[in-house]
Scaffold this motif. Structure first.
Motif, PDB file in Angstrom:
ATOM      1  N   TYR A  95       0.832  -1.200   0.000  1.00  0.00           N
ATOM      2  CA  TYR A  95       0.000   0.000   0.000  1.00  0.00           C
ATOM      3  C   TYR A  95       0.869   1.253   0.000  1.00  0.00           C
ATOM      4  CZ  TYR A  95      -4.467  -2.391   0.601  1.00  0.00           C
ATOM      5  OH  TYR A  95      -5.598  -3.137   0.396  1.00  0.00           O
ATOM      6  N   VAL A  96       2.006   1.188   0.664  1.00  0.00           N
ATOM      7  CA  VAL A  96       2.921   2.329   0.691  1.00  0.00           C
ATOM      8  C   VAL A  96       3.406   2.656  -0.716  1.00  0.00           C
ATOM      9  CG1 VAL A  96       5.158   3.155   1.488  1.00  0.00           C
ATOM     10  CG2 VAL A  96       3.658   1.941   3.053  1.00  0.00           C
ATOM     11  N   SER A  97       3.817   1.647  -1.464  1.00  0.00           N
ATOM     12  CA  SER A  97       4.309   1.889  -2.815  1.00  0.00           C
ATOM     13  C   SER A  97       3.215   2.466  -3.701  1.00  0.00           C
ATOM     14  CB  SER A  97       4.855   0.592  -3.428  1.00  0.00           C
ATOM     15  OG  SER A  97       6.032   0.196  -2.768  1.00  0.00           O
ATOM     16  N   LEU A  98       2.004   1.946  -3.582  1.00  0.00           N
ATOM     17  CA  LEU A  98       0.913   2.469  -4.392  1.00  0.00           C
ATOM     18  C   LEU A  98       0.656   3.937  -4.079  1.00  0.00           C
ATOM     19  CD1 LEU A  98      -2.242   0.788  -5.585  1.00  0.00           C
ATOM     20  CD2 LEU A  98      -2.578   2.832  -4.214  1.00  0.00           C
ATOM     21  N   LEU A  99       0.611   4.280  -2.800  1.00  0.00           N
ATOM     22  CA  LEU A  99       0.403   5.670  -2.411  1.00  0.00           C
ATOM     23  C   LEU A  99       1.550   6.555  -2.884  1.00  0.00           C
ATOM     24  CD1 LEU A  99      -0.890   5.177   1.243  1.00  0.00           C
ATOM     25  CD2 LEU A  99      -2.232   6.064  -0.667  1.00  0.00           C
ATOM     26  N   SER A 100       2.768   6.065  -2.747  1.00  0.00           N
ATOM     27  CA  SER A 100       3.938   6.857  -3.112  1.00  0.00           C
ATOM     28  C   SER A 100       4.002   7.113  -4.613  1.00  0.00           C
ATOM     29  CB  SER A 100       5.220   6.166  -2.655  1.00  0.00           C
ATOM     30  OG  SER A 100       5.249   6.029  -1.251  1.00  0.00           O
ATOM     31  N   ILE A 101       3.700   6.081  -5.405  1.00  0.00           N
ATOM     32  CA  ILE A 101       3.726   6.247  -6.857  1.00  0.00           C
ATOM     33  C   ILE A 101       2.656   7.240  -7.302  1.00  0.00           C
ATOM     34  CG2 ILE A 101       3.319   5.047  -9.043  1.00  0.00           C
ATOM     35  CD1 ILE A 101       4.618   2.560  -7.685  1.00  0.00           C
ATOM     36  N   ASN A 102       1.464   7.120  -6.736  1.00  0.00           N
ATOM     37  CA  ASN A 102       0.404   8.060  -7.087  1.00  0.00           C
ATOM     38  C   ASN A 102       0.756   9.476  -6.664  1.00  0.00           C
ATOM     39  OD1 ASN A 102      -1.274   6.245  -8.354  1.00  0.00           O
ATOM     40  ND2 ASN A 102      -2.539   5.838  -6.556  1.00  0.00           N
ATOM     41  N   ASP A 103       1.339   9.613  -5.479  1.00  0.00           N
ATOM     42  CA  ASP A 103       1.703  10.937  -4.981  1.00  0.00           C
ATOM     43  C   ASP A 103       2.776  11.587  -5.846  1.00  0.00           C
ATOM     44  OD1 ASP A 103       1.603  12.920  -2.632  1.00  0.00           O
ATOM     45  OD2 ASP A 103       3.740  12.413  -2.682  1.00  0.00           O
ATOM     46  N   SER A 104       3.675  10.771  -6.394  1.00  0.00           N
ATOM     47  CA  SER A 104       4.765  11.312  -7.213  1.00  0.00           C
ATOM     48  C   SER A 104       4.307  11.748  -8.594  1.00  0.00           C
ATOM     49  CB  SER A 104       5.866  10.255  -7.371  1.00  0.00           C
ATOM     50  OG  SER A 104       5.434   9.214  -8.246  1.00  0.00           O
ATOM     51  N   GLY A 105       3.153  11.212  -9.025  1.00  0.00           N
ATOM     52  CA  GLY A 105       2.679  11.508 -10.371  1.00  0.00           C
ATOM     53  C   GLY A 105       3.286  10.613 -11.433  1.00  0.00           C
ATOM     54  N   ALA A 106       4.094   9.635 -11.035  1.00  0.00           N
ATOM     55  CA  ALA A 106       4.736   8.743 -12.006  1.00  0.00           C
ATOM     56  C   ALA A 106       3.720   7.865 -12.723  1.00  0.00           C
ATOM     57  CB  ALA A 106       5.771   7.869 -11.306  1.00  0.00           C
ATOM     58  N   ALA A 107       2.609   7.588 -12.067  1.00  0.00           N
ATOM     59  CA  ALA A 107       1.535   6.788 -12.673  1.00  0.00           C
ATOM     60  C   ALA A 107       0.264   7.075 -11.892  1.00  0.00           C
ATOM     61  CB  ALA A 107       1.872   5.300 -12.630  1.00  0.00           C
ATOM     62  N   ARG A 108      -0.849   6.662 -12.473  1.00  0.00           N
ATOM     63  CA  ARG A 108      -2.136   6.765 -11.782  1.00  0.00           C
ATOM     64  C   ARG A 108      -2.642   5.342 -11.574  1.00  0.00           C
ATOM     65  NH1 ARG A 108      -5.892  11.272 -14.514  1.00  0.00           N
ATOM     66  NH2 ARG A 108      -7.082  10.779 -12.618  1.00  0.00           N
ATOM     67  N   LEU A 109      -2.504   4.889 -10.334  1.00  0.00           N
ATOM     68  CA  LEU A 109      -2.781   3.490 -10.010  1.00  0.00           C
ATOM     69  C   LEU A 109      -4.029   3.354  -9.149  1.00  0.00           C
ATOM     70  CD1 LEU A 109       0.850   2.442  -8.991  1.00  0.00           C
ATOM     71  CD2 LEU A 109      -0.212   2.245 -11.258  1.00  0.00           C
ATOM     72  N   LEU A 307       5.077  11.478   1.525  1.00  0.00           N
ATOM     73  CA  LEU A 307       4.040  11.941   0.611  1.00  0.00           C
ATOM     74  C   LEU A 307       3.936  13.452   0.707  1.00  0.00           C
ATOM     75  CD1 LEU A 307       1.087   9.421   1.281  1.00  0.00           C
ATOM     76  CD2 LEU A 307       2.910   9.242  -0.430  1.00  0.00           C
ATOM     77  N   LYS A 308       3.645  14.076  -0.415  1.00  0.00           N
ATOM     78  CA  LYS A 308       3.537  15.546  -0.421  1.00  0.00           C
ATOM     79  C   LYS A 308       2.205  16.016   0.148  1.00  0.00           C
ATOM     80  CE  LYS A 308       4.322  15.930  -4.889  1.00  0.00           C
ATOM     81  NZ  LYS A 308       4.746  14.570  -5.306  1.00  0.00           N
ATOM     82  N   SER A 309       1.162  15.222  -0.032  1.00  0.00           N
ATOM     83  CA  SER A 309      -0.163  15.617   0.446  1.00  0.00           C
ATOM     84  C   SER A 309      -0.895  14.416   1.021  1.00  0.00           C
ATOM     85  CB  SER A 309      -0.978  16.236  -0.696  1.00  0.00           C
ATOM     86  OG  SER A 309      -1.124  15.315  -1.764  1.00  0.00           O
ATOM     87  N   ARG A 310      -1.845  14.693   1.909  1.00  0.00           N
ATOM     88  CA  ARG A 310      -2.595  13.623   2.559  1.00  0.00           C
ATOM     89  C   ARG A 310      -3.645  13.070   1.598  1.00  0.00           C
ATOM     90  NH1 ARG A 310      -7.221  13.037   6.230  1.00  0.00           N
ATOM     91  NH2 ARG A 310      -6.709  11.532   7.863  1.00  0.00           N
ATOM     92  N   PRO A 311      -3.554  11.797   1.248  1.00  0.00           N
ATOM     93  CA  PRO A 311      -4.506  11.240   0.291  1.00  0.00           C
ATOM     94  C   PRO A 311      -5.828  10.848   0.944  1.00  0.00           C
ATOM     95  CG  PRO A 311      -2.960   9.548   0.940  1.00  0.00           C
ATOM     96  CD  PRO A 311      -2.527  10.820   1.638  1.00  0.00           C
ATOM     97  N   VAL A 312      -6.875  10.847   0.142  1.00  0.00           N
ATOM     98  CA  VAL A 312      -8.143  10.249   0.551  1.00  0.00           C
ATOM     99  C   VAL A 312      -8.054   8.784   0.146  1.00  0.00           C
ATOM    100  CG1 VAL A 312     -10.644  10.261   0.276  1.00  0.00           C
ATOM    101  CG2 VAL A 312      -9.366  12.420   0.208  1.00  0.00           C
ATOM    102  N   VAL A 313      -7.898   7.906   1.112  1.00  0.00           N
ATOM    103  CA  VAL A 313      -7.531   6.532   0.773  1.00  0.00           C
ATOM    104  C   VAL A 313      -8.623   5.813  -0.022  1.00  0.00           C
ATOM    105  CG1 VAL A 313      -5.871   6.300   2.645  1.00  0.00           C
ATOM    106  CG2 VAL A 313      -8.261   5.656   3.039  1.00  0.00           C
ATOM    107  N   ALA A 314      -9.878   6.153   0.222  1.00  0.00           N
ATOM    108  CA  ALA A 314     -10.949   5.487  -0.523  1.00  0.00           C
ATOM    109  C   ALA A 314     -10.824   5.727  -2.017  1.00  0.00           C
ATOM    110  CB  ALA A 314     -12.310   5.957  -0.023  1.00  0.00           C
ATOM    111  N   GLN A 315     -10.221   6.848  -2.392  1.00  0.00           N
ATOM    112  CA  GLN A 315     -10.060   7.170  -3.809  1.00  0.00           C
ATOM    113  C   GLN A 315      -8.943   6.369  -4.465  1.00  0.00           C
ATOM    114  OE1 GLN A 315      -9.539  11.429  -4.014  1.00  0.00           O
ATOM    115  NE2 GLN A 315     -11.636  11.850  -3.393  1.00  0.00           N
TER     116      GLN A 315
END
Length: 322
Positions: A95-109, A307-315
Motif C-alpha cells: 500500500y505504501v508503494s501504491l500511495l507513493s507512486i500516485n503521490d509522485s505523479g509517475a503513474a495513476r494506479l 508523501l507531499k499531500s494527505r490522500p483520501v484513501v478510498a479514492q
C-alpha cells in the motif's frame, strides 16, 4: 542453518517466474468479449501473492477465459515502465508503494484487490546471531536494510523507533532486495534487516533475533499489500478487469477461509518447503482493505515527508468491477 546458507536457498526465489513474459492482447472470439485474454502479472515472492496462485491452481482464471502469466518482481517502482506501456497488466504492491507512486505523479494506479493486512509476527527487524543489539533502542546509529527506501519497511520501523524515543534519522536505511539481506546480515554489511515472510522465518532459523515486531503496536491493523493496476488499464479493459477481479476475489475468499490452500501454493513460487510454509505467521486475507488502517498508514507517510499531500484513501481503490 547459518544465515549464509539460508541466503543460497532463498536466492532462488528472485529468479523464479511461474510462466513467462508479456503477452499481447488476443482476439475476443469465444472469450466472452474480453479485451484481453492473456495477462502478465508482476509478483513479489511473498505470502500475499498466494491468492493469485490459488486462482491459477484451481482453474479460476481459466473459467473466466483468462491465461495469467507471472513475472517475479522485487518492487512495484521497478516495473512502472511496463505498467505504463501496457506490457504488464497488474502487479502485487505494498500500500505504501501504491500511495507513493500516485503521490509522485509517475503513474495513476488503483488498488484492484486487497490481499493481506498486518498481524503480529508477520514482519520485523532482525539482527544476526551474536549481535549486541537487543532492543529497538540499541539500533541508534545502526544500518538497517529495507527492500525499498521510504516504503513499507522504513515507515513501520520508524513508527516503532519513535515509540522508543528514537528519531527516524537516528538510524541509516539502505535499500537491498530481500533475497540479499540474509547474506548482508551474516557478513556484517548491515546491522539489521526489515524482513517479511518467508525471509523472516529463514533469518530466525539461522539464529537471528527479531528486535522489533513491526506489525504490532503503533502499526497494528494496517494493510500490507494488494494487487495494483493503472487507471488507464481499467479504462481500456473493463470486461477483462471484471473477469480478472472475479477470479482473484474468489481466490481471496478461499485464502481467507483455508490456510491449507495458502500453504499448498507457497512452495510453488518461493521454493520454500511445505513444512516451512505451514510454520509461517500470516496476516488476515480479508476481502476489503481496512480503511481506518489504510488512513493510519497514509498519515504516517505524510508525517515522515514521504508523501507531499494527505490522500483520501478510498479514492485509491478501484470501484465498479462487478
Amino acid at each position: 542453518m547459518k544465515i549464509a546458507h539460508a541466503t543460497a536457498a532463498l536466492a532462488l526465489v528472485a529468479g523464479l517466474a511461474a510462466c513467462g513474459g508479456a503477452a499481447a492482447p488476443t482476439a475476443t472470439s469465444g472469450s466472452g468479449g474480453l479485451e484481453k485474454t492473456q495477462l502478465l502479472v508482476g509478483v513479489v515472492p511473498v505470502p500475499s501473492a498466494a491468492p493469485l496462485f490459488i486462482a491459477e491452481k484451481r482453474g479460476l482464471f481459466k473459467a473466466e477465459g483468462l491465461t495469467v502469466k507471472t513475472e517475479i518482481i522485487q518492487a512495484p517502482q521497478a516495473v512502472m515502465p511496463k505498467i505504463l506501456n501496457g506490457s504488464m497488466d497488474a502487479f502485487l504492491t505494498s500500500y505504501v508503494s501504491l500511495l507513493s507512486i500516485n503521490d509522485s505523479g509517475a503513474a495513476r494506479l488503483k488498488l484492484f484487490q486487497h490481499s493481506q493486512e498486518s498481524a503480529p509476527g508477520v514482519a520485523g527487524v532482525v539482527v544476526p546471531k551474536g549481535s549486541p543489539v537487543r532492543s529497538a533502542t540499541d539500533l541508534k546509529g545502526r544500518t538497517i536494510a529495507v527492500n525499498v527506501l521510504k516504503a513499507l519497511g522504513q515507515t513501520v520501523t520508524n513508527a516503532h523507533l519513535q515509540q522508543t524515543g528514537l528519531a527516524p534519522d537516528d538510524v541509516k536505511y539502505v535499500a537491498m532486495p530481500f533475497n540479499e539481506q540474509l547474506g548482508a546480515l551474516a557478513s556484517g554489511k548491515v546491522d539489521a534487516a526489515w524482513l517479511v515472510e518467508p525471509f523472516l522465518t529463514a533469518a530466525k532459523k539461522a539464529g537471528g533475533t527479531e528486535v522489533i515486531d513491526t506489525m504490532s503496536g503503533p502499526t497494528a491493523g494496517i494493510p500490507i499489500d494488494g494487487w495494483g493496476v493503472s487507471e488507464d488499464w481499467l479504462t481500456r479493459n473493463p470486461r477483462t478487469a471484471a473477469a480478472f477481479h472475479r477470479a482473484l476475489a474468489e481466490a481471496q475468499q478461499i485464502a481467507a477461509a483455508d490456510r491449507g490452500a495458502i500453504d499448498e501454493v507457497i512452495p510453488t513460487y518461493t521454493q520454500i518447503d511445505a513444512a516451512s510454509a505451514a510454520a509461517m505467521k500470516l496476516g488476515a486475507f480479508s476481502m476489503e482493505p481496512p480503511l481506518e488502517g489504510f488512513q493510519k498508514l497514509a498519515d504516517l507517510l505524510v508525517g515522515y515527508g514521504y508523501l507531499k499531500s494527505r490522500p483520501v484513501v478510498a479514492q485509491q481503490i478501484a470501484t465498479g468491477l462487478g
